[in-house]
Design a protein around this motif. Structure first.
Motif, short mmCIF file in Angstrom:
data_model
loop_
_atom_site.label_atom_id
_atom_site.label_comp_id
_atom_site.label_asym_id
_atom_site.label_seq_id
_atom_site.Cartn_x
_atom_site.Cartn_y
_atom_site.Cartn_z
N THR A 1 44.35 16.12 -45.37
CA THR A 1 44.33 15.21 -44.23
C THR A 1 43.62 13.91 -44.63
N LYS A 2 44.21 12.77 -44.30
CA LYS A 2 43.63 11.48 -44.67
C LYS A 2 42.27 11.31 -43.99
N ASP A 3 41.34 10.67 -44.71
CA ASP A 3 39.99 10.52 -44.19
C ASP A 3 39.94 9.73 -42.88
N VAL A 4 40.84 8.75 -42.71
CA VAL A 4 40.85 7.97 -41.47
C VAL A 4 41.32 8.84 -40.30
N GLU A 5 42.20 9.80 -40.57
CA GLU A 5 42.65 10.72 -39.54
C GLU A 5 41.52 11.68 -39.16
N VAL A 6 40.74 12.12 -40.16
CA VAL A 6 39.57 12.96 -39.90
C VAL A 6 38.59 12.21 -39.00
N ALA A 7 38.38 10.93 -39.31
CA ALA A 7 37.47 10.11 -38.50
C ALA A 7 37.98 10.00 -37.07
N ARG A 8 39.29 9.83 -36.91
CA ARG A 8 39.85 9.71 -35.57
C ARG A 8 39.66 10.98 -34.77
N ILE A 9 39.88 12.13 -35.40
CA ILE A 9 39.72 13.43 -34.72
C ILE A 9 38.27 13.65 -34.31
N MET A 10 37.35 13.37 -35.23
CA MET A 10 35.93 13.58 -34.94
C MET A 10 35.45 12.64 -33.85
N GLN A 11 35.98 11.42 -33.84
CA GLN A 11 35.61 10.47 -32.79
C GLN A 11 36.18 10.90 -31.45
N LYS A 12 37.41 11.37 -31.44
CA LYS A 12 38.07 11.76 -30.20
C LYS A 12 37.36 12.94 -29.54
N TYR A 13 36.97 13.93 -30.34
CA TYR A 13 36.36 15.14 -29.80
C TYR A 13 34.84 15.15 -29.91
N ASP A 14 34.26 14.01 -30.32
CA ASP A 14 32.80 13.85 -30.38
C ASP A 14 32.14 14.95 -31.23
N LEU A 15 32.64 15.10 -32.46
CA LEU A 15 32.16 16.16 -33.34
C LEU A 15 31.14 15.63 -34.35
N GLU A 16 30.12 16.43 -34.63
CA GLU A 16 29.16 16.09 -35.67
C GLU A 16 29.62 16.61 -37.02
N ALA A 17 30.46 17.62 -37.01
CA ALA A 17 31.02 18.18 -38.24
C ALA A 17 32.34 18.86 -37.91
N ILE A 18 33.20 18.94 -38.92
CA ILE A 18 34.50 19.60 -38.72
C ILE A 18 34.84 20.41 -39.97
N PRO A 19 35.28 21.67 -39.80
CA PRO A 19 35.62 22.49 -40.97
C PRO A 19 36.90 22.03 -41.64
N VAL A 20 36.99 22.31 -42.94
CA VAL A 20 38.17 21.95 -43.73
C VAL A 20 38.77 23.23 -44.32
#
Length: 450
Positions: free
Chosen positions: A215-234
């Motif tokens: 997954t592209k890093d900018v897409e990871v950033a968008r997901i974490m921003q949308k769901y207000d996450l401090e961390a996300i598993p890969v």
């Protein structure tokens, strides 16, 4: 209170280094945050920066390495042996260690990895190096806390205590099966309020947001921003938990992306900084300046096509800069809004609906501006009313076309995988300048007949 570097502090540090007052310098920097020490080192000459680096213990210098400007870090690493670099990397999380190794010359990478004392740490770093740096795999860390769905609460607590020793900050507790496939996450509250004999399978939350290694890093950033996450598993291709991306890594991604888009919008074709060499800055700026120059040649050629207007309607040429400027400004405004919408994924509706909305907006704005132009050109500048009407009709037409182009181009660029920020820079400005002049004189010729 935020740390501030002063001229006096830099002079004091330089004097202590010059007089070889190591103990006094160490005391001065003892309570200073590693990020602030890195900022100080960035301001010092190379020898002085290396002096400070060699003075401090590896637990602190490892963190300092991450905060240094790339050029300063390169100079320091050049002066360290493979074993000394490995000692620094042993203090870092795997993602940070992998980032530093990636900057080393190819001949030194393997040598440094072979010097790492912790075999598992080395293995994790090597694993991270195989991912593209602009993907979730490239920015993730291997350190995390995970439990098996078949354990009970008591077993989980024991295992978590052991795992947490290697994790700087525990954001989440992930649940996996016997094949290490991600199954869900565990709430710390549920863990503390549940009987120690309760199976984790009855407690954990099955819904969990995750990303894949590619997954592209900018897409990871968008997901974490949308769901207000401090961390996300890969997870990998088989759904196995392989790492996590934390908010500090995402902040870096957002900053880098914003810097890149800003530079593209300013007509800079590659990532540069103010302190880069003249040659590097020239290579970054020159391509777009050449494009602007070529666009200027085209504009001159377009003006040459309407040379007969010079004889009977010279006043038209006074408005040429106004028309070109308005075309460029309107195009940049429209494209900037679209690019922002594409970046934060807030752009909704079909392309035609977007163009229709932009047409309505430009029609309203253009009509008001055209009315102001008619009144201003006649009553303030003293031009004939017919000249004012002609220029105003052309201005309205130019504004409509420029806004539609400014909306259409970034959407199309994004559709074909080209950074839409390109459309907010000299490209859109130059093209709209040329189009604006062509439309202006074409309408003028049709109305005034030259």
């Amino acid at each position: 209170m935020e740390f501030k570097i002063s001229k006096e502090l830099i002079e004091q540090i330089e004097n202590l280094i010059h007089e070889n007052q190591s103990h006094e310098l160490e005391q001065l920097l003892h309570d200073v945050h590693f990020a602030d020490i890195a900022e100080i080192m960035n301001e010092l000459e190379e020898d002085n920066a290396i002096y400070i680096f060699n003075l401090l213990d590896s637990e602190k210098t490892a963190e300092i390495l991450l905060e240094l400007d790339e050029e300063v870090r390169e100079k320091i690493l050049r002066n360290l042996s493979a074993k000394e670099i490995a000692e620094e990397l042993d203090e870092l999380d795997t993602d940070d260690a992998a980032d530093i190794i990636a900057e080393l010359p190819q001949s030194k990478k393997a040598e440094v990895i072979s010097e790492l004392e912790d075999v598992e740490h080395a293995k994790d770093i090597v694993d991270l190096l195989r991912y593209d740096e602009n993907t979730a795999g490239g920015i993730m860390a291997k350190e995390l806390v995970k439990v098996n769905e078949n354990w009970n609460v008591l077993t989980c607590v024991k295992e978590m205590r052991q795992q947490a020793e290697n994790v700087t900050r525990v954001h989440s507790i992930y649940v996996v099966d016997d094949e290490d496939r991600l199954k869900g996450r565990l709430s710390l509250k549920d863990l503390l309020t549940t009987s120690t004999k309760t199976p984790i399978s009855q407690v954990y939350i099955k819904k969990v947001d995750y990303v894949k290694v590619d997954t592209k890093d900018v897409e990871v950033a968008r997901i974490m921003q949308k769901y207000d996450l401090e961390a996300i598993p890969v997870v990998d291709e088989l759904g196995r938990l392989v790492g996590r991306v934390t908010i500090d890594d995402i902040i870096d991604v957002i900053k880098d992306e914003a810097d890149k888009d800003y530079q593209l919008a300013a007509g800079i074709s590659q990532d540069v900084e103010a302190d880069d060499s003249v040659l590097e800055l020239t290579k970054a700026r020159l391509p777009w300046l050449v494009l602007a120059l070529l666009g200027g040649f085209v504009s001159v050629h377009v003006l040459g096509l309407f040379e007969p207007a010079m004889e009977g309607h010279r006043n038209l040429f006074f408005f040429t800069p106004l028309i070109a400027a308005m075309a460029g400004n309107v195009g940049v405004q429209s494209s900037a809004i679209v690019v922002q919408g594409l970046a934060n994924n807030s752009l909704t509706g079909s392309l035609w609906n977007r163009l229709l909305k932009e047409f309505s907006l430009s029609l309203l704005n253009g009509s008001l501006l055209s009315l102001i132009l008619i009144l201003g050109s006649h009553f303030l500048l003293g031009f004939e009313l017919m000249i004012g009407i002609t220029v105003s009709i052309a201005l309205l037409t130019v504004i409509i076309f420029a806004s539609l182009i400014g909306t259409f181009i970034p959407i199309i660029l994004d559709k074909y995988g080209v950074d839409p920020a390109l459309a907010t820079g000299p490209f859109i400005t130059t093209s709209n300048d040329i189009l604006g002049i062509l439309i202006y004189f074409t309408i003028a010729k049709a109305i005034l007949g030259f």
